[in-house]
Write a protein that holds these residues in place. Structure first.
Motif, PDB file in Angstrom:
ATOM      1  N   UNK A   1       0.827  -1.214   0.000  1.00 39.88           N
ATOM      2  CA  UNK A   1       0.000   0.000   0.000  1.00 39.88           C
ATOM      3  C   UNK A   1       0.855   1.255   0.000  1.00 39.88           C
ATOM      4  N   UNK A   2       1.918   1.252   0.809  1.00 40.05           N
ATOM      5  CA  UNK A   2       2.811   2.410   0.845  1.00 40.05           C
ATOM      6  C   UNK A   2       3.524   2.609  -0.496  1.00 40.05           C
ATOM      7  N   UNK A   3       4.002   1.515  -1.087  1.00 34.04           N
ATOM      8  CA  UNK A   3       4.632   1.605  -2.414  1.00 34.04           C
ATOM      9  C   UNK A   3       3.661   2.180  -3.437  1.00 34.04           C
ATOM     10  N   UNK A   4       2.465   1.619  -3.431  1.00 43.26           N
ATOM     11  CA  UNK A   4       1.435   2.001  -4.398  1.00 43.26           C
ATOM     12  C   UNK A   4       1.042   3.470  -4.244  1.00 43.26           C
ATOM     13  N   UNK A   5       0.728   3.869  -3.008  1.00 43.17           N
ATOM     14  CA  UNK A   5       0.222   5.222  -2.782  1.00 43.17           C
ATOM     15  C   UNK A   5       1.312   6.292  -2.790  1.00 43.17           C
TER      16      UNK A   5
END
Length: 153
Positions: free
Chosen positions: A119-123
């Protein structure tokens, strides 16, 4: 014959694609040729750009990266692909990038430790890249095969 591949080259490639660290003497024994021929042919294929190096095959899950995710990326404008690809290469968890035709402009493979990491990578890393219009993601539940083409067929 200098710039063409023959059955001997294909045999060498098949053996090395199964084990890139196989000694030339072992390749020679399996191929029925001399180690000098393996060395010469391998050098020729490197010079031709057929062999681009050798890599390790890693099991990312055993190193804490439990998720493999494929992302189909839509660009705002198709000419932005070089800029977006350059930004994607800066993200260490992105391991493959394809400029593609069809539904997506770019298709990538990402490894993440868990859903929070993803999620952190994506966002924070991927969605913030200028030029990306949208993304579809696909979580891999299991890899069943990873191989090279068998050139001896």
């Amino acid at each position: 014959m200098r710039d063409k591949l023959d059955s001997v080259d294909h045999k060498i490639l098949t053996l090395l694609s199964n084990d890139a660290q196989m000694p030339y003497t072992e390749v020679a024994k399996h191929a029925g040729i001399s180690p000098g021929t393996v060395h010469m042919r391998t050098r020729k294929m490197k010079n031709m750009g057929v062999i681009k190096g050798s890599t390790l095959s890693l099991d990312y899950s055993k190193m804490g990266y439990k998720m493999t995710v494929f992302l189909g990326i839509y660009l705002r404008e198709s000419f932005l692909y070089k800029v977006v690809i350059e930004e994607l290469t800066k993200i260490q968890e992105v391991v493959k990038i394809h400029h593609s035709t069809g539904k997506y402009d770019i298709f990538i493979k990402v490894h993440a430790k868990d859903s929070l990491h993803y999620r952190n990578l994506y966002q924070e890393a991927i969605l913030t890249i200028e030029g990306i219009r949208g993304i579809e993601s696909f979580i891999s539940v299991e890899e069943n095969m990873s191989r090279h083409i068998n050139f001896e067929s």
